[in-house]
Design a protein around this motif. Structure first.
Motif, PDB file in Angstrom:
ATOM      1  N   THR A  94       0.843  -1.198   0.000  1.00 38.58           N
ATOM      2  CA  THR A  94       0.000   0.000   0.000  1.00 38.58           C
ATOM      3  C   THR A  94       0.875   1.243   0.000  1.00 38.58           C
ATOM      4  O   THR A  94       0.595   2.212  -0.716  1.00 38.58           O
ATOM      5  N   ASP A  95       1.936   1.219   0.787  1.00 42.15           N
ATOM      6  CA  ASP A  95       2.868   2.351   0.829  1.00 42.15           C
ATOM      7  C   ASP A  95       3.519   2.547  -0.537  1.00 42.15           C
ATOM      8  O   ASP A  95       3.638   3.665  -1.028  1.00 42.15           O
ATOM      9  N   GLU A  96       3.902   1.462  -1.160  1.00 41.08           N
ATOM     10  CA  GLU A  96       4.569   1.502  -2.463  1.00 41.08           C
ATOM     11  C   GLU A  96       3.621   1.993  -3.569  1.00 41.08           C
ATOM     12  O   GLU A  96       4.009   2.803  -4.412  1.00 41.08           O
ATOM     13  N   LYS A 146      -5.030  -1.503  -4.910  1.00 41.99           N
ATOM     14  CA  LYS A 146      -3.966  -1.977  -5.798  1.00 41.99           C
ATOM     15  C   LYS A 146      -3.077  -2.996  -5.091  1.00 41.99           C
ATOM     16  O   LYS A 146      -2.662  -3.989  -5.684  1.00 41.99           O
ATOM     17  N   ALA A 147      -2.779  -2.734  -3.817  1.00 41.40           N
ATOM     18  CA  ALA A 147      -1.956  -3.671  -3.040  1.00 41.40           C
ATOM     19  C   ALA A 147      -2.650  -5.020  -2.928  1.00 41.40           C
ATOM     20  O   ALA A 147      -2.034  -6.067  -3.132  1.00 41.40           O
ATOM     21  N   ALA A 148      -3.948  -4.998  -2.622  1.00 37.48           N
ATOM     22  CA  ALA A 148      -4.720  -6.240  -2.518  1.00 37.48           C
ATOM     23  C   ALA A 148      -4.704  -6.981  -3.852  1.00 37.48           C
ATOM     24  O   ALA A 148      -4.495  -8.202  -3.891  1.00 37.48           O
ATOM     25  N   GLY A 149      -4.898  -6.245  -4.938  1.00 38.79           N
ATOM     26  CA  GLY A 149      -4.887  -6.858  -6.269  1.00 38.79           C
ATOM     27  C   GLY A 149      -3.573  -7.539  -6.585  1.00 38.79           C
ATOM     28  O   GLY A 149      -3.558  -8.656  -7.113  1.00 38.79           O
ATOM     29  N   GLU A 150      -2.468  -6.900  -6.246  1.00 38.43           N
ATOM     30  CA  GLU A 150      -1.145  -7.503  -6.491  1.00 38.43           C
ATOM     31  C   GLU A 150      -0.930  -8.755  -5.661  1.00 38.43           C
ATOM     32  O   GLU A 150      -0.141  -9.615  -6.024  1.00 38.43           O
ATOM     33  N   MET A 151      -1.630  -8.830  -4.534  1.00 36.94           N
ATOM     34  CA  MET A 151      -1.490  -9.998  -3.656  1.00 36.94           C
ATOM     35  C   MET A 151      -2.588 -11.036  -3.914  1.00 36.94           C
ATOM     36  O   MET A 151      -2.722 -11.993  -3.159  1.00 36.94           O
ATOM     37  N   LEU A 163      -3.726   3.056   8.315  1.00 33.58           N
ATOM     38  CA  LEU A 163      -3.950   3.618   6.987  1.00 33.58           C
ATOM     39  C   LEU A 163      -4.765   4.899   7.061  1.00 33.58           C
ATOM     40  O   LEU A 163      -5.628   5.039   7.922  1.00 33.58           O
ATOM     41  N   ILE A 164      -4.481   5.781   6.133  1.00 37.83           N
ATOM     42  CA  ILE A 164      -5.285   6.985   5.936  1.00 37.83           C
ATOM     43  C   ILE A 164      -5.820   6.889   4.517  1.00 37.83           C
ATOM     44  O   ILE A 164      -5.045   6.779   3.560  1.00 37.83           O
ATOM     45  N   GLY A 165      -7.143   6.895   4.393  1.00 40.79           N
ATOM     46  CA  GLY A 165      -7.752   6.837   3.075  1.00 40.79           C
ATOM     47  C   GLY A 165      -8.019   8.233   2.564  1.00 40.79           C
ATOM     48  O   GLY A 165      -8.325   9.139   3.329  1.00 40.79           O
ATOM     49  N   GLY A 195      -6.918   7.065  -2.780  1.00 41.72           N
ATOM     50  CA  GLY A 195      -5.753   6.274  -2.430  1.00 41.72           C
ATOM     51  C   GLY A 195      -5.708   6.018  -0.946  1.00 41.72           C
ATOM     52  O   GLY A 195      -6.579   6.460  -0.193  1.00 41.72           O
ATOM     53  N   SER A 196      -4.717   5.293  -0.549  1.00 42.59           N
ATOM     54  CA  SER A 196      -4.485   4.993   0.859  1.00 42.59           C
ATOM     55  C   SER A 196      -3.013   5.177   1.155  1.00 42.59           C
ATOM     56  O   SER A 196      -2.160   4.842   0.336  1.00 42.59           O
ATOM     57  N   TYR A 197      -2.749   5.708   2.331  1.00 45.39           N
ATOM     58  CA  TYR A 197      -1.378   5.973   2.738  1.00 45.39           C
ATOM     59  C   TYR A 197      -1.161   5.422   4.130  1.00 45.39           C
ATOM     60  O   TYR A 197      -2.031   5.532   4.979  1.00 45.39           O
ATOM     61  N   ILE A 198       0.007   4.822   4.348  1.00 50.76           N
ATOM     62  CA  ILE A 198       0.253   4.268   5.679  1.00 50.76           C
ATOM     63  C   ILE A 198       0.679   5.381   6.636  1.00 50.76           C
ATOM     64  O   ILE A 198       1.305   6.356   6.232  1.00 50.76           O
ATOM     65  N   THR A 199       0.325   5.196   7.891  1.00 56.09           N
ATOM     66  CA  THR A 199       0.635   6.184   8.920  1.00 56.09           C
ATOM     67  C   THR A 199       2.057   5.983   9.440  1.00 56.09           C
ATOM     68  O   THR A 199       2.710   4.977   9.142  1.00 56.09           O
ATOM     69  N   GLU A 200       2.507   6.928  10.231  1.00 56.75           N
ATOM     70  CA  GLU A 200       3.815   6.785  10.884  1.00 56.75           C
ATOM     71  C   GLU A 200       3.806   5.568  11.813  1.00 56.75           C
ATOM     72  O   GLU A 200       4.818   4.874  11.939  1.00 56.75           O
ATOM     73  N   GLU A 201       2.670   5.314  12.457  1.00 54.71           N
ATOM     74  CA  GLU A 201       2.550   4.133  13.337  1.00 54.71           C
ATOM     75  C   GLU A 201       2.710   2.849  12.525  1.00 54.71           C
ATOM     76  O   GLU A 201       3.327   1.895  12.988  1.00 54.71           O
ATOM     77  N   ALA A 202       2.173   2.834  11.317  1.00 51.09           N
ATOM     78  CA  ALA A 202       2.325   1.664  10.450  1.00 51.09           C
ATOM     79  C   ALA A 202       3.784   1.477  10.057  1.00 51.09           C
ATOM     80  O   ALA A 202       4.301   0.354  10.049  1.00 51.09           O
TER      81      ALA A 202
END
Length: 110
Positions: free
Chosen positions: A29-31, A37-42, A65-67, A76-83
């Motif tokens: 998701t970060d990438e 998209k991350a789910a689709g690739e997996m 995650l932040i949507g 999109g979705s972005y991972i948090t600093e905690e993630a």
């Protein structure tokens, strides 16, 4: 002959909530900037990916995650600093655990 191990974080009821799958999902998701998209690739459904992340967030009491809603440029979705910190710690946990298990394996089997 060799060994293989898998490690998870579990809750008080011994139910796993974080492991290699959710960690890879966060990294992808970060990438890619998108949980979908991350789910689709997996080869994972979006609903399963969403559930995995929401369950981990609940157990850890942090947002991972932040949507961002769609629009002309799409969402999109972005991972948090905690993630990011969780990924770093989990990677370190796996690496050190594998080293310890490898040493035990060599002591016993080789």
């Amino acid at each position: 002959m060799h060994f293989k191990s898998k490690l998870w974080l579990v809750n008080d009821k011994n139910i796993k909530f974080f492991g290699e799958g959710p960690m890879l999902l966060l990294k992808k998701t970060d990438e890619l900037g998108s949980l979908s998209k991350a789910a689709g690739e997996m080869n994972m459904s979006y609903s399963k990916a969403f559930h995995l992340i929401k369950n981990a967030e609940k157990e850890l009491s942090v947002s991972l995650l932040i949507g961002q809603a769609g629009g002309k440029s799409g969402g999109g979705s972005y991972i948090t600093e905690e993630a990011k910190e969780l990924i770093k710690k989990y990677d370190q946990f796996i690496r050190r655990s594998d080293q310890a298990i490898e040493a035990i394996y060599h002591d016993i089997f080789l």
